[in-house]
Design a protein around this motif. Structure first.
Motif, PDB file in Angstrom:
ATOM      1  N   ASP A 196       0.854  -1.187   0.000  1.00 12.84           N
ATOM      2  CA  ASP A 196       0.000   0.000   0.000  1.00 12.84           C
ATOM      3  C   ASP A 196       0.886   1.231   0.000  1.00 12.84           C
ATOM      4  O   ASP A 196       1.982   1.229   0.571  1.00 12.84           O
ATOM      5  CB  ASP A 196      -0.895   0.051   1.249  1.00 12.84           C
ATOM      6  CG  ASP A 196      -1.987  -1.006   1.202  1.00 12.84           C
ATOM      7  OD1 ASP A 196      -2.252  -1.533   0.100  1.00 12.84           O
ATOM      8  OD2 ASP A 196      -2.566  -1.301   2.257  1.00 12.84           O
ATOM      9  N   ARG A 201      -7.088  -6.309   5.986  1.00 18.80           N
ATOM     10  CA  ARG A 201      -7.619  -5.308   5.065  1.00 18.80           C
ATOM     11  C   ARG A 201      -7.853  -3.974   5.741  1.00 18.80           C
ATOM     12  O   ARG A 201      -7.847  -2.922   5.106  1.00 18.80           O
ATOM     13  CB  ARG A 201      -8.934  -5.815   4.446  1.00 18.80           C
ATOM     14  CG  ARG A 201      -8.758  -7.088   3.622  1.00 18.80           C
ATOM     15  CD  ARG A 201     -10.080  -7.527   3.007  1.00 18.80           C
ATOM     16  NE  ARG A 201      -9.934  -8.782   2.288  1.00 18.80           N
ATOM     17  CZ  ARG A 201      -9.519  -8.868   1.028  1.00 18.80           C
ATOM     18  NH1 ARG A 201      -9.223  -7.761   0.362  1.00 18.80           N
ATOM     19  NH2 ARG A 201      -9.403 -10.036   0.436  1.00 18.80           N
ATOM     20  N   ARG A 202      -8.103  -4.010   7.027  1.00 19.84           N
ATOM     21  CA  ARG A 202      -8.410  -2.765   7.728  1.00 19.84           C
ATOM     22  C   ARG A 202      -7.326  -2.430   8.748  1.00 19.84           C
ATOM     23  O   ARG A 202      -7.603  -1.841   9.778  1.00 19.84           O
ATOM     24  CB  ARG A 202      -9.764  -2.876   8.436  1.00 19.84           C
ATOM     25  CG  ARG A 202     -10.922  -3.094   7.485  1.00 19.84           C
ATOM     26  CD  ARG A 202     -12.245  -3.119   8.237  1.00 19.84           C
ATOM     27  NE  ARG A 202     -13.358  -3.357   7.347  1.00 19.84           N
ATOM     28  CZ  ARG A 202     -14.622  -3.440   7.732  1.00 19.84           C
ATOM     29  NH1 ARG A 202     -14.917  -3.288   9.016  1.00 19.84           N
ATOM     30  NH2 ARG A 202     -15.585  -3.655   6.869  1.00 19.84           N
ATOM     31  N   SER A 211      -4.830  -0.732  10.967  1.00 24.79           N
ATOM     32  CA  SER A 211      -4.731   0.680  11.342  1.00 24.79           C
ATOM     33  C   SER A 211      -3.289   1.170  11.289  1.00 24.79           C
ATOM     34  O   SER A 211      -3.032   2.339  11.564  1.00 24.79           O
ATOM     35  CB  SER A 211      -5.296   0.890  12.750  1.00 24.79           C
ATOM     36  OG  SER A 211      -4.629   0.066  13.664  1.00 24.79           O
ATOM     37  N   ARG A 270      -1.762   1.636   8.652  1.00 23.55           N
ATOM     38  CA  ARG A 270      -1.822   2.600   7.567  1.00 23.55           C
ATOM     39  C   ARG A 270      -2.261   3.970   8.081  1.00 23.55           C
ATOM     40  O   ARG A 270      -1.725   5.004   7.691  1.00 23.55           O
ATOM     41  CB  ARG A 270      -2.793   2.116   6.502  1.00 23.55           C
ATOM     42  CG  ARG A 270      -2.886   3.036   5.291  1.00 23.55           C
ATOM     43  CD  ARG A 270      -4.048   2.698   4.378  1.00 23.55           C
ATOM     44  NE  ARG A 270      -3.962   1.350   3.869  1.00 23.55           N
ATOM     45  CZ  ARG A 270      -4.771   0.363   4.260  1.00 23.55           C
ATOM     46  NH1 ARG A 270      -5.699   0.587   5.180  1.00 23.55           N
ATOM     47  NH2 ARG A 270      -4.658  -0.843   3.748  1.00 23.55           N
ATOM     48  N   GLU A 271      -3.229   3.972   8.987  1.00 20.66           N
ATOM     49  CA  GLU A 271      -3.712   5.240   9.518  1.00 20.66           C
ATOM     50  C   GLU A 271      -2.658   5.899  10.406  1.00 20.66           C
ATOM     51  O   GLU A 271      -2.444   7.114  10.345  1.00 20.66           O
ATOM     52  CB  GLU A 271      -5.004   5.005  10.313  1.00 20.66           C
ATOM     53  CG  GLU A 271      -6.111   4.328   9.510  1.00 20.66           C
ATOM     54  CD  GLU A 271      -6.513   5.152   8.301  1.00 20.66           C
ATOM     55  OE1 GLU A 271      -6.412   6.394   8.370  1.00 20.66           O
ATOM     56  OE2 GLU A 271      -6.904   4.574   7.284  1.00 20.66           O
ATOM     57  N   GLU A 318     -19.566   1.924   5.004  1.00 21.06           N
ATOM     58  CA  GLU A 318     -18.158   1.803   4.650  1.00 21.06           C
ATOM     59  C   GLU A 318     -17.617   3.068   3.999  1.00 21.06           C
ATOM     60  O   GLU A 318     -16.410   3.320   4.036  1.00 21.06           O
ATOM     61  CB  GLU A 318     -17.942   0.607   3.723  1.00 21.06           C
ATOM     62  CG  GLU A 318     -18.267  -0.737   4.362  1.00 21.06           C
ATOM     63  CD  GLU A 318     -17.417  -1.005   5.601  1.00 21.06           C
ATOM     64  OE1 GLU A 318     -16.254  -0.572   5.621  1.00 21.06           O
ATOM     65  OE2 GLU A 318     -17.932  -1.635   6.536  1.00 21.06           O
ATOM     66  N   GLU A 319     -18.476   3.881   3.415  1.00 20.04           N
ATOM     67  CA  GLU A 319     -18.008   5.102   2.764  1.00 20.04           C
ATOM     68  C   GLU A 319     -17.500   6.128   3.776  1.00 20.04           C
ATOM     69  O   GLU A 319     -16.740   7.022   3.414  1.00 20.04           O
ATOM     70  CB  GLU A 319     -19.143   5.729   1.944  1.00 20.04           C
ATOM     71  CG  GLU A 319     -19.704   4.838   0.853  1.00 20.04           C
ATOM     72  CD  GLU A 319     -20.898   5.495   0.176  1.00 20.04           C
ATOM     73  OE1 GLU A 319     -21.024   6.740   0.294  1.00 20.04           O
ATOM     74  OE2 GLU A 319     -21.694   4.782  -0.446  1.00 20.04           O
ATOM     75  N   THR A 379     -16.441   5.298   7.234  1.00 20.54           N
ATOM     76  CA  THR A 379     -15.531   4.862   8.297  1.00 20.54           C
ATOM     77  C   THR A 379     -14.086   5.221   8.000  1.00 20.54           C
ATOM     78  O   THR A 379     -13.320   5.546   8.915  1.00 20.54           O
ATOM     79  CB  THR A 379     -15.652   3.345   8.513  1.00 20.54           C
ATOM     80  OG1 THR A 379     -15.471   2.673   7.251  1.00 20.54           O
ATOM     81  CG2 THR A 379     -17.019   2.983   9.084  1.00 20.54           C
ATOM     82  N   GLY A 380     -13.686   5.170   6.732  1.00 18.51           N
ATOM     83  CA  GLY A 380     -12.301   5.503   6.391  1.00 18.51           C
ATOM     84  C   GLY A 380     -11.925   6.928   6.758  1.00 18.51           C
ATOM     85  O   GLY A 380     -10.937   7.170   7.464  1.00 18.51           O
ATOM     86  N   ASN A 434     -11.727   7.237  10.521  1.00 20.81           N
ATOM     87  CA  ASN A 434     -10.525   6.612  11.092  1.00 20.81           C
ATOM     88  C   ASN A 434      -9.302   7.496  10.901  1.00 20.81           C
ATOM     89  O   ASN A 434      -8.454   7.602  11.795  1.00 20.81           O
ATOM     90  CB  ASN A 434     -10.295   5.239  10.448  1.00 20.81           C
ATOM     91  CG  ASN A 434     -11.288   4.201  10.922  1.00 20.81           C
ATOM     92  OD1 ASN A 434     -11.888   4.344  11.984  1.00 20.81           O
ATOM     93  ND2 ASN A 434     -11.490   3.165  10.126  1.00 20.81           N
ATOM     94  N   ARG A 435      -9.201   8.140   9.751  1.00 12.80           N
ATOM     95  CA  ARG A 435      -8.061   9.034   9.526  1.00 12.80           C
ATOM     96  C   ARG A 435      -8.114  10.230  10.469  1.00 12.80           C
ATOM     97  O   ARG A 435      -7.082  10.667  10.987  1.00 12.80           O
ATOM     98  CB  ARG A 435      -8.043   9.499   8.062  1.00 12.80           C
ATOM     99  CG  ARG A 435      -7.624   8.422   7.084  1.00 12.80           C
ATOM    100  CD  ARG A 435      -7.337   9.001   5.713  1.00 12.80           C
ATOM    101  NE  ARG A 435      -8.545   9.472   5.056  1.00 12.80           N
ATOM    102  CZ  ARG A 435      -9.344   8.721   4.312  1.00 12.80           C
ATOM    103  NH1 ARG A 435      -9.049   7.436   4.139  1.00 12.80           N
ATOM    104  NH2 ARG A 435     -10.409   9.218   3.735  1.00 12.80           N
TER     105      ARG A 435
END
Length: 874
Positions: free
Chosen positions: A42, A64-65, A67, A69-70, A652-653, A655-656, A659-660
């Motif tokens: 990623d 897949r989720r 964190s 990455r966040e 799902e649109e 939550t991303g 989370n950021r």
């Protein structure tokens, strides 16, 4: 912020399938189950990096989720040295070598020559004598590699820290082909004091132990456990120039000042002048610092609270701020007198100790004034405002009494004291008027924790005036201590055997610590509530921790994450900012242990309250009368469950982005992260919904008008989410299609919005100008919430939001003329206010000036959601 629960693999012994091949001749894909997990790549952008900066994450396809990455988005990166994070479980590492090799080849083709490899132990030498993995990668790819020799921790502000480096100068290492490894130290980026810190001896020192922490050094009792990435010791800001010594030893058997003076004397000369002390156990460190200054014969700087990295809500960057932290681990309010310097006592015939000298303070720009005295400002009426450790002092001179100056700070409240103007126990009305004008200029967290205290020896009339002032201005009130005659011998004997009645804590101001005491009592500091960043292992840490068998407690120690590639050091929880205005303040004889934050009301400097006459209440369009009260308070479990089901198709649109936002602004999480996440999803859903859509403002208004139906759970979570967002100050505006002002908007009318109200923050950089020909509804806020951190793509970031149920009083209306547009001036009415006190004529004039002002040339377009009928218009 909490640590991650997954740990980067430690590469030991022979290379296995889990270890990447070091060079370009990496083998082809390893045969594996096509349905099993594998390594995937990623790419993420860095919020704090310059244009073009990016980072890379190698993770398991099963996560897949993840964190990680966040968390990685807050890392400081640059284009010439991209960050490569490896977070791969052994069962997914079959193709790790080819993915890492392919990434290095790509970076080399892009003419990159260096990379920072965040992989625990990648710089550690193998037990069998084999070179570290980072060295082999550097040799094979002719690439400069920076890597840690142990586990790496992400600290607030975007830095990286190695908790247990293999050597005093180690931690991070730089490898290049044909060159010896270069030790970089434990911190990336490296502060200026890092290299000299490697020469400081660690370990036991008297009754204490010296350890390294990200911000510098920790001195704590020997019996206390070592700090871990989940502790407050890891939350301090890493200052590039100042070494912080966190002191947590006020309950030690030996003299804390002696051990602390010995530690500072051990420091190299280039460090000693850059040291600042910070209290780590909730105790007042000033008496200890004064004693240390006497022992060393030099000035010693001491912070009022903890220097923390605090996110800036407007852009997500971090800044240092000295904050008070409660026993529960909550960051409460920024210290107004952030730090003082203690000078050594003089010797000789005129021996004595000088008062601590302010070195850093926080006063509003409006009161900074031309005075050259430190921590002193001038109010417009000529009165002085002085930042002291406990809060503020307002008087006719810049010299507060010694009892006020020396009073230690309390995390519970910002203490505001007003001088006895006439020397007869009467507080002058001039000072109260100056204080009323000052309150709206204070930081929002300061206002929420502010309490006004009676001056020493205040009479009954003064106490009554201050009590009324506290209620009208949404402050807490600290009553003066009760005085009684000395008891007789028989009464004293009877009192010795009787059970004493409890004394309200808020009614007696704390006494200053005696200056001769080298160690002051302390209370245990439980750890902050810690939630794992991995969705598969979310669990809060214990809310408190009992004392050790010796009766001592060190810094709060929560269980460390079992392992983590990039554990996130904690950020003390910020007391949630409440969107609704306060109800009637608690009685001073029965204070709430955690009073609800109380935003300051609209500017109130008029000498007498002025209620709207008559209070005509007009509901929001499309209905003139609402049968459902606006949601208030935090959402319930039933509300959140029903909202998730209601918004399942679009969940799902949203939550991303949420989370950021939680990664960049950990203060939004509060004590229970999952509850905060659901509430903030409701806010993001509203901000991105079309006004006439299923979750738009018109649907909410219609649902409220019908008595609260299908959208009630959504409305409850939306109101709860707004409470979690930061409040703002300034001038807010909503554009209403003209050409004229509706008849309802007359002075004295109360306008109530039954749905959320979108407005533009005019003082925000890049704020757009309202459309021509529109009526400007301009207001000074009390409970408006900043929404930039959750704004939709393309939003200027200058929008704000009022919760449903907010009320406004019409102060004035002006029809359009050749010189100025049509405008309506409003003041928000704090919730629970029984008698609204309108702003002064001067404050209204300033509001009108802001309403007339042209926004100037701006590229930002006026947001359509901030245009439309104002509540009460038709």
């Amino acid at each position: 912020m909490s640590g991650l629960t997954s740990r980067l693999p430690r590469w030991r012994g022979r290379r296995s399938a889990a270890e990447p091949s070091p060079g370009p001749a990496a083998p082809g894909p390893v045969a594996r189950d096509p349905e099993g997990p594998r390594t995937v790549l990623d790419e993420f952008g860095a919020a704090s990096g310059p244009d073009g900066a990016s980072g890379f994450l190698l993770r398991s396809s099963a996560d897949r989720r993840t964190s990680v990455r966040e968390l990685a988005r807050s890392l400081r990166v640059d284009r010439d040295r991209p960050v490569v994070i490896v977070d791969v479980a052994p069962d997914a590492a079959g193709n790790l070598g080819e993915e890492l090799g392919g990434l290095l080849a790509r970076l080399r083709d892009e003419h990159r020559s260096a990379a920072r490899l965040v992989m625990s132990g990648a710089a550690a030498r193998k037990p069998d004598g084999q070179l570290p993995l980072a060295q082999r990668l550097a040799d094979a790819w002719d690439f400069e590699i920076e890597a840690p020799d142990a586990a790496a921790v992400l600290v607030p502000g975007g830095g990286l820290y190695v908790t247990e480096p293999a050597s005093p100068a180690g931690g991070w290492w730089r490898f290049a082909r044909g060159a010896e490894p270069l030790a970089l130290g434990a911190r990336i980026p490296a502060p200026r004091w890092q290299r000299a810190l490697a020469r400081v001896p660690l370990g036991e020192l008297g009754d204490h132990t010296v350890r390294q922490i990200p911000a510098g050094l920790l001195l704590h009792p020997t019996e206390a456990a070592a700090p871990r990435p989940g502790d407050l010791a890891f939350a301090l800001a890493v200052h590039p120039d100042r070494l912080t010594v966190l002191v947590n030893g006020a309950d030690s058997r030996n003299d804390l000042a002696e051990d602390l003076a010995t530690l500072l004397a051990r420091l190299p000369a280039e460090l000693r002048d850059r040291v600042r002390l910070a209290p780590g156990g909730g105790n007042d460190l000033l008496p200890v610092a004064q004693r240390v200054a006497d022992l060393l014969g030099t000035e010693v700087e001491v912070c009022t609270g903890l220097p923390l990295s605090v996110p800036n809500p407007s852009d997500g960057t971090y800044q240092e701020q000295v904050r008070l932290v409660s026993a529960e681990g909550e960051s409460t309010w920024p210290a107004l007198l952030a730090a003082v310097s203690c000078a050594p006592a003089e010797t000789g015939a005129e021996a004595g100790t000088a008062a601590p000298r302010p070195v850093r303070w926080l006063l509003p720009d409006a009161v900074a004034g031309p005075d050259s005295e430190p921590a002193v400002g001038r109010l417009p009426g000529g009165s002085y405002v002085v930042a002291v450790r406990a809060g503020l002092w307002v008087g006719a001179t810049p010299d507060p009494p010694a009892a006020v100056r020396d009073r230690p700070a309390e995390a519970r409240a910002v203490r505001i004291e007003v001088a006895d103007a006439g020397g007869d126990g009467q507080t002058g009305g001039t000072l109260l008027k100056a204080l009323a004008a000052l309150l709206p200029e204070l930081d929002a967290q300061v206002r929420e924790h502010a309490e006004i205290a009676s001056p020493a020896g205040a009479g009954a009339e003064t106490v009554d005036a201050l009590r009324r002032f506290a209620v009208r201005n949404a402050l807490m009130f600290a009553a003066p201590p009760t005085r009684s005659a000395a008891p007789t011998r028989s009464a004293a004997a009877a009192a010795a055997t009787a059970t004493p009645a409890p004394v309200p804590a808020a009614s007696i101001p704390p006494a200053p610590a005696p200056p001769t005491s080298a160690a002051v009592p302390r209370t245990a500091t439980p750890p902050p509530v810690q939630a794992t960043a991995q969705a598969r292992a979310q669990a809060p840490a214990p809310a408190s921790r009992p004392a050790t068998s010796s009766g001592r407690t060190g810094l709060p120690n929560s269980p460390a994450p079992e392992a983590g590639p990039l554990p996130q050091a904690p950020e003390p929880r910020t007391a949630p900012q409440v969107a609704s205005a306060p109800s009637t303040p608690a009685s001073p004889t029965n204070p709430a242990p955690n009073p609800a934050p109380a935003p300051a009301s609209a500017p109130a400097s008029a000498p007498a309250p002025r209620a709207p006459e008559p209070p005509v209440r007009v509901a929001a369009a499309p209905s003139r009368h609402s049968t459902a009260p606006a949601p208030a308070g935090l959402s319930s479990g039933a509300d959140r469950a029903a909202f998730r089901e209601l918004a399942a198709s679009v969940w799902e649109e949203h939550t991303g982005p949420v989370n950021r936002a939680l990664v960049h602004l950990p203060a939004l999480r509060g004590p229970q992260e999952e509850q905060a996440r659901i509430d903030l999803v409701a806010v993001h859903l509203y901000l991105t919904a079309a006004p006439d859509g299923r979750f738009g403002v018109l649907a909410l208004a219609s649902d409220a008008a019908s008595g609260g139906g299908g959208l009630a759970p959504y409305a409850a979570c939306l109101a709860s989410g707004l409470r979690r967002l930061p409040a703002l100050r300034g001038t807010l505006l909503r554009a209403v299609p003209g050409p004229g002002i509706v008849d309802d908007a007359v002075p004295g009318t109360v306008l109530r919005c039954d749905a959320p109200l979108d407005v533009v923050h005019l003082e925000q950089k890049g704020a757009p100008a309202p459309p021509d020909g529109h009526v400007r509804y301009v207001m000074r806020p009390v409970t408006a919430r900043r929404t930039s951190m959750l704004a939709a793509p393309g939003d200027s970031g200058a929008t704000a939001l009022f919760a449903a149920g907010t009320e406004f009083s019409v102060l004035a209306r002006h029809e359009a003329s050749e010189e100025a547009p049509a405008r309506v001036l409003l003041a928000e009415i704090p919730g629970g206010t029984r008698q609204f006190r309108a702003p002064s004529d001067e404050a209204i004039a300033r509001l009108d000036e802001a309403a007339r002002r042209d926004g100037g040339a701006t590229a930002a377009r006026w947001p359509s959601r901030c245009t439309g009928h104002f509540p009460g218009s038709t």
